[in-house]
Design a protein around this motif. Structure first.
Motif, PDB file in Angstrom:
ATOM      1  N   GLY A   1     -11.089   5.541  -3.029  1.00 47.52           N
ATOM      2  CA  GLY A   1     -11.453   4.934  -4.324  1.00 47.52           C
ATOM      3  C   GLY A   1     -11.067   3.464  -4.428  1.00 47.52           C
ATOM      4  N   VAL A   2     -11.792   2.768  -5.288  1.00 46.34           N
ATOM      5  CA  VAL A   2     -11.614   1.317  -5.369  1.00 46.34           C
ATOM      6  C   VAL A   2     -10.366   0.917  -6.148  1.00 46.34           C
ATOM      7  N   ASN A   3      -9.908   1.795  -7.035  1.00 47.88           N
ATOM      8  CA  ASN A   3      -8.831   1.372  -7.937  1.00 47.88           C
ATOM      9  C   ASN A   3      -7.446   1.481  -7.311  1.00 47.88           C
ATOM     10  N   GLY A   4      -6.560   0.634  -7.755  1.00 49.48           N
ATOM     11  CA  GLY A   4      -5.162   0.704  -7.338  1.00 49.48           C
ATOM     12  C   GLY A   4      -4.913   0.067  -5.979  1.00 49.48           C
ATOM     13  N   VAL A   5      -3.650   0.111  -5.588  1.00 49.12           N
ATOM     14  CA  VAL A   5      -3.257  -0.508  -4.311  1.00 49.12           C
ATOM     15  C   VAL A   5      -3.221   0.580  -3.233  1.00 49.12           C
ATOM     16  N   LEU A   6      -3.973   0.335  -2.175  1.00 46.22           N
ATOM     17  CA  LEU A   6      -3.985   1.245  -1.037  1.00 46.22           C
ATOM     18  C   LEU A   6      -3.329   0.539   0.138  1.00 46.22           C
ATOM     19  N   VAL A   7      -2.277   1.131   0.694  1.00 45.31           N
ATOM     20  CA  VAL A   7      -1.632   0.555   1.880  1.00 45.31           C
ATOM     21  C   VAL A   7      -2.096   1.356   3.087  1.00 45.31           C
ATOM     22  N   VAL A   8      -2.633   0.655   4.077  1.00 43.42           N
ATOM     23  CA  VAL A   8      -3.074   1.323   5.297  1.00 43.42           C
ATOM     24  C   VAL A   8      -2.129   0.931   6.415  1.00 43.42           C
ATOM     25  N   GLU A   9      -1.389   1.909   6.890  1.00 43.24           N
ATOM     26  CA  GLU A   9      -0.436   1.648   7.958  1.00 43.24           C
ATOM     27  C   GLU A   9      -0.993   2.198   9.257  1.00 43.24           C
ATOM     28  N   GLY A  10      -0.552   1.626  10.323  1.00 44.44           N
ATOM     29  CA  GLY A  10      -0.981   2.143  11.617  1.00 44.44           C
ATOM     30  C   GLY A  10      -0.476   1.209  12.687  1.00 44.44           C
ATOM     31  N   GLY A  11      -0.208   1.748  13.842  1.00 43.82           N
ATOM     32  CA  GLY A  11       0.276   0.933  14.945  1.00 43.82           C
ATOM     33  C   GLY A  11      -0.808   0.004  15.436  1.00 43.82           C
TER      34      GLY A  11
ATOM     35  N   CYS B   1      -5.386 -11.152  -8.338  1.00 48.85           N
ATOM     36  CA  CYS B   1      -5.954  -9.808  -8.474  1.00 48.85           C
ATOM     37  C   CYS B   1      -5.232  -9.024  -9.565  1.00 48.85           C
ATOM     38  N   PRO B   2      -5.427  -9.441 -10.820  1.00 49.93           N
ATOM     39  CA  PRO B   2      -4.699  -8.762 -11.899  1.00 49.93           C
ATOM     40  C   PRO B   2      -5.066  -7.288 -12.025  1.00 49.93           C
ATOM     41  N   SER B   3      -6.257  -6.913 -11.547  1.00 50.99           N
ATOM     42  CA  SER B   3      -6.633  -5.490 -11.650  1.00 50.99           C
ATOM     43  C   SER B   3      -5.865  -4.657 -10.634  1.00 50.99           C
ATOM     44  N   ARG B   4      -5.233  -5.309  -9.667  1.00 52.53           N
ATOM     45  CA  ARG B   4      -4.485  -4.618  -8.601  1.00 52.53           C
ATOM     46  C   ARG B   4      -5.370  -3.662  -7.813  1.00 52.53           C
ATOM     47  N   SER B   5      -6.649  -4.019  -7.700  1.00 57.62           N
ATOM     48  CA  SER B   5      -7.528  -3.253  -6.822  1.00 57.62           C
ATOM     49  C   SER B   5      -7.417  -3.922  -5.453  1.00 57.62           C
ATOM     50  N   MET B   6      -6.573  -3.338  -4.586  1.00 60.14           N
ATOM     51  CA  MET B   6      -6.229  -4.032  -3.339  1.00 60.14           C
ATOM     52  C   MET B   6      -6.134  -3.063  -2.171  1.00 60.14           C
ATOM     53  N   THR B   7      -6.453  -3.582  -1.000  1.00 62.62           N
ATOM     54  CA  THR B   7      -6.216  -2.825   0.223  1.00 62.62           C
ATOM     55  C   THR B   7      -5.330  -3.679   1.114  1.00 62.62           C
ATOM     56  N   LEU B   8      -4.178  -3.150   1.477  1.00 62.76           N
ATOM     57  CA  LEU B   8      -3.238  -3.915   2.295  1.00 62.76           C
ATOM     58  C   LEU B   8      -3.099  -3.201   3.625  1.00 62.76           C
ATOM     59  N   VAL B   9      -3.442  -3.876   4.702  1.00 61.76           N
ATOM     60  CA  VAL B   9      -3.289  -3.218   5.994  1.00 61.76           C
ATOM     61  C   VAL B   9      -2.246  -3.949   6.810  1.00 61.76           C
TER      62      VAL B   9
ATOM     63  N   SER C   1       7.002  -2.875  -5.151  1.00 64.35           N
ATOM     64  CA  SER C   1       7.598  -2.356  -6.388  1.00 64.35           C
ATOM     65  C   SER C   1       7.677  -3.391  -7.515  1.00 64.35           C
ATOM     66  N   PRO C   2       7.890  -4.693  -7.238  1.00 60.72           N
ATOM     67  CA  PRO C   2       7.909  -5.610  -8.387  1.00 60.72           C
ATOM     68  C   PRO C   2       6.572  -5.679  -9.121  1.00 60.72           C
ATOM     69  N   TYR C   3       5.494  -5.307  -8.460  1.00 60.05           N
ATOM     70  CA  TYR C   3       4.170  -5.493  -9.082  1.00 60.05           C
ATOM     71  C   TYR C   3       3.558  -4.193  -9.595  1.00 60.05           C
ATOM     72  N   VAL C   4       3.756  -3.119  -8.847  1.00 56.89           N
ATOM     73  CA  VAL C   4       3.082  -1.880  -9.263  1.00 56.89           C
ATOM     74  C   VAL C   4       4.051  -0.700  -9.303  1.00 56.89           C
TER      75      VAL C   4
END
Ligand SMILES: Nc1ncnc2c1ncn2[C@@H]1O[C@H](COP(=O)(O)OP(=O)(O)OP(=O)(O)O)[C@@H](O)[C@H]1O
Length: 814
Positions: free
Chosen positions: A226-236, A598-606, A626-629
């Protein structure tokens, strides 16, 4: 216009020659594509040819249509290679009525999947090709034998230049799958293994390609999340984080076009070379409205290219710089050391410390940015001065010598007149200006860096050594000199702009009014375009793809700039979605900028915290976010390494075990058959090191670069060794001339590059020659992370040239 007839899809039952069976259908699709291109080109030509009446409205109409057709043409050209790459055969009983009838292809037994959707205009707009991002295409990436999702067979088509080269079938039936696995044909968990391995085995071109034909199920889940919220994608390393992030951008733009096309999508990458490496991917997926930027480019008008020591960058990136800059701004709101005496309208006026302090307190209490609060400061100071003046005159008024005119003034109680006179006095305004100067961000920062007293005032509690890290001897030649400012400075300029503000209220109101007018006007344009009589009913009309607000967005700029282009020029622009690649490298101050964008915090962080090279980079996502969301973010993981062959990954895994014993290295998808090699040279013998690196590099070039020039070799070395190695390789004819591009990145097309690890972040090469691993580790507190990154850049072979003994952490190479 006539369309190529649609041949029926070949039968599902085993084809004796599936390649030949698929060719007619694929050729038909290309035929349709050609027709659409031609139609669009003709429409564009017609629009451009049409004489307009010359009125602004007519010119605007023409520009709108021309921009739209040009964009469509660009998309139609971008999908040429690999137009169609898959086919799904659906179980007839799976074609139930619960699918959304609006979904193209929902009721078809055979569905072809490709880079864009094509409809059969002769047969009730039946889909001939389904866009890979459409819901119906999803099982192509996710169906498994255990969970076939109504799919009977998945067919992967490999094509080149419109010809079908190979077909790989997967029968999604448990028994069939078990039989195939026992024949060694299908490994559990991989989708379209043969096609995937063919893609992974191809020589690197220096540019990242899209993976649309071979997206794996764990990747697909992230792409379509989904587009909303912060998604963190981790991986080696090599798990496809970058690939997934870019395909996610394309997917989100397709699925949420209305929401995102207007505000645009921002992709942030670690350095200019990396952006060049990935810049082809989204256009090849038909998406052009994405802005790619490095952190050093986030401040409009500046592409910060200055270099500085990592410890300087880290000091500037730390969270407490927000307080330092706030203090630096307050420090500019000065008090007079001794009273300033002026004559205003023939009367003596004295600006003393007390008066400025009172005005300053009131201005600060507004909590408005410095430049905005200046109006309050000046107003208050003048008010105080005017009152004093009135009191002085009143006091004199009781004196028999005070002229009548003054008494009359006071009789009218006209304080306003005194104020007005003061406001119009240039000397008085200039004096007040000195105590609360209007400042630009470059001015504030350059003044701070070049003045030790200012640094001391702004950095309470800092050590002298830390203060030295901010100090510079000379300022920039021009305010935004790109060589003077560094990426860490670009971030601080943005912070400074927040603190300083601009007094742009009036301008914003004007812009808002203009926008309303533009939107009304654009609605009119659309109405007229919709009424155009000789539109072919089968063709896409402008009104099908743009609405009034999108049109207004474009026309209001006059230049038809895309959201991405306008966003690049506007510091206060907020994006619909922000994607950050190599997100572990960002400093706390850089996160502040991105969160503002990005005030909506719709983000993908890899990212991968084991690869963090920057001293101020992330060591945990929790502390970054944590300071932001707070805890409101979700995490997904990628577990398969598509880049590094198992032999090299085993060496890297040993290093990871030292960095963080708790982390599981990603599993390599293939073996290269080439064991990594190590060769030693005498310690402290630079000549021997350079010589050996040159010999090893030549051998690597012979091994991986083919006659057509495919294949890339990287020599990765500590920063202090790069120049000497590059000089030698250039002298040996292995390295081309330095050809940095206009963005400042290094040339990706040459066969051999010599680079630091931080510049190679996110990139990959067929062969890596790693020079002086110990030097690399010693170079920074996160040296082991750098070593880990260096070891995981290779897709085929790895050579390590080590002065002295092999570092213990690489003992698997012995
Ligand atoms: N599903 C896939 N099909 C084909 N190739 C893939 C797939 N997934 C990843 N790759 C390839 O694997 C390589 C590594 O991908 P990518 O650069 O996205 O990894 P990463 O996780 O970002 O790596 P790093 O952390 O080292 O930067 C690329 O060549 C990419 O094209």
């Amino acid at each position: 216009m006539s369309h190529p007839a649609s041949p029926a899809a070949p039968e599902v039952e085993p084809d004796p020659d599936p390649v030949a069976a698929e060719q007619p259908y694929v050729s038909m699709l290309y035929g349709r594509l050609d027709v659409r291109r031609q139609e669009t080109a003709e429409l564009l030509a017609r629009v451009l040819r049409d004489e307009t009446t010359g009125t602004p409205q007519a010119v605007s109409e023409r520009d709108a249509a021309a921009a739209m057709y040009s964009e469509q043409l660009a998309t139609l050209s971008a999908v040429e290679e690999g137009l169609c790459f898959g086919r799904l055969d659906v179980e007839p009983e799976a074609l139930t009525g619960d699918a959304d009838p609006e979904t193209p292809g929902f009721d078809q037994e055979t569905v072809y999947i490709g880079r864009l959707g094509l409809l059969d205009e002769d047969h009730d707009y039946e889909p001939l090709l389904i866009d890979w991002r459409a819901p119906v295409a999803r099982p192509y990436y996710t169906a498994t034998a255990a969970n076939p999702d109504g799919i009977r067979r998945r067919r992967h088509l490999r094509t080149r230049s419109r010809r079908v080269l190979a077909v790989d079938d997967e029968i999604l039936d448990l028994r069939e799958a078990a039989a195939a696995a026992s024949r060694g044909h299908q490994r559990q968990g991989l989708t379209g293994e043969a096609t995937l391995l063919a893609a992974l085995g191809a020589g690197r071109t220096g540019r990242m390609g899209d993976i649309v034909a071979t997206i794996q199920s764990e990747q697909d889940r992230i792409i379509r999340s989904g587009v909303n919220g912060v998604l963190v994608v981790e991986g080696g390393p090599g798990t496809g984080k970058t690939a997934v992030a870019l395909h996610r951008a394309a997917y989100l733009l397709y699925t949420h076009r209305r929401q995102l096309a207007k505000r645009g999508v921002l992709v942030v990458g670690p350095n200019p070379t990396f952006l060049r490496y990935i810049e082809q991917v989204l256009p090849s997926l038909g998406e052009t409205s994405v802005l790619l930027q490095t952190v050093g480019e986030l401040y409009p008008g500046l592409a910060a290219r200055g270099h500085e020591a990592p410890e300087r960058a880290a000091r500037k990136g730390a969270e407490d710089l927000s307080k330092v800059l706030a203090a630096a701004v307050r420090d500019r709101q000065e008090l007079p050391r001794r009273p300033v005496r002026l004559v205003v309208d023939g009367e003596p006026v004295e600006i003393d410390r007390d008066l400025v302090a009172q005005a300053r307190t009131r201005a600060r209490r507004t909590r408005r940015p410095h430049n905005d609060a200046k109006r309050t400061f000046v107003r208050e100071a003048i008010d105080l001065l005017a009152r004093r003046e009135r009191d002085r005159i009143s006091a004199q008024g009781s004196h028999p010598e005070v002229p009548d005119s003054d008494l009359r003034l006071l009789d009218r109680g006209d304080l306003a007149d005194i104020r007005q006179t003061m406001r119009e006095d240039a000397d008085l305004i200039a004096a007040l200006d000195g105590f609360w100067p209007t400042l630009t961000p470059p001015q504030l920062l350059a003044d701070l860096y070049t003045d030790r007293k200012r640094i001391t005032a702004a950095t309470r509690g800092w050590s002298d050594a830390d203060r030295d890290l901010l100090h510079r001897d000379t300022g920039p030649r021009h305010p935004l000199d790109p060589q003077w400012w560094t990426p860490a400075d670009a971030v601080l300029l943005d912070e400074a702009a927040e603190l300083l503000g601009e007094d742009d209220t009036a301008e914003r109101e004007r812009a808002e009014r203009k926008r309303e007018a533009d939107e009304a006007y654009a609605a009119g344009v659309l109405e007229i375009l919709a009424m155009e009589e000789d539109w072919d009913p089968e063709l896409l009309r402008p009104t099908d793809v743009v609405d009034a607000s999108v049109l207004a967005d474009r026309s209001s700029e006059g230049s038809w700039a895309s959201a991405a282009e306008r966003a690049a020029e506007d510091r206060t622009w907020t994006f619909g979605h922000v994607i950050v690649d190599e997100a572990q490298e960002l400093s706390p101050m850089a996160w502040r900028v991105l969160m503002r964008r990005c005030p909506s915090r719709s983000m993908t962080l890899v990212g991968d915290v084991a690869q963090t090279g920057a001293r101020d980079g992330a060591s945990s996502w929790h502390s970054v976010l944590s300071p932001y969301v707070a805890a409101r973010w979700r995490r997904e993981a990628l577990t398969v390494n598509y880049r590094t062959p198992a032999e090299i990954a085993a060496v890297a895994a040993e290093v990871l075990a030292v960095i963080d014993p708790g982390q599981t290295p990603p599993e390599s998808v293939r073996e290269s058959g080439v064991p990594p090699r190590a060769v030693g040279v005498p310690a402290d013998d630079v000549e021997a090191l350079v010589h050996q690196v040159a010999t090893t590099t030549r051998a690597a070039v012979d091994e991986v670069v083919d006659a057509e020039g495919n294949g890339r070799v990287a020599v990765l070395a500590p920063g202090t060794r790069v120049a000497a190695l590059a000089e030698r390789l250039r002298a040996d004819g292995l390295l081309g001339e330095d050809a940095a591009d206009e963005r400042g990145g290094s040339d990706l097309e040459v066969a051999v590059v010599v680079s630091t690890v931080s510049d190679a972040k996110g990139l990959e090469f067929d062969a890596v020659v790693l020079a002086d691993p110990e030097g690399l580790v010693a170079e920074s507190p996160r040296g082991l992370n750098d070593l880990y990154v260096a070891l995981t850049r290779a897709t085929r072979s790895l050579d390590v040239v080590h002065p002295g003994a092999l570092p213990a952490v690489l003992s698997t190479l012995a």
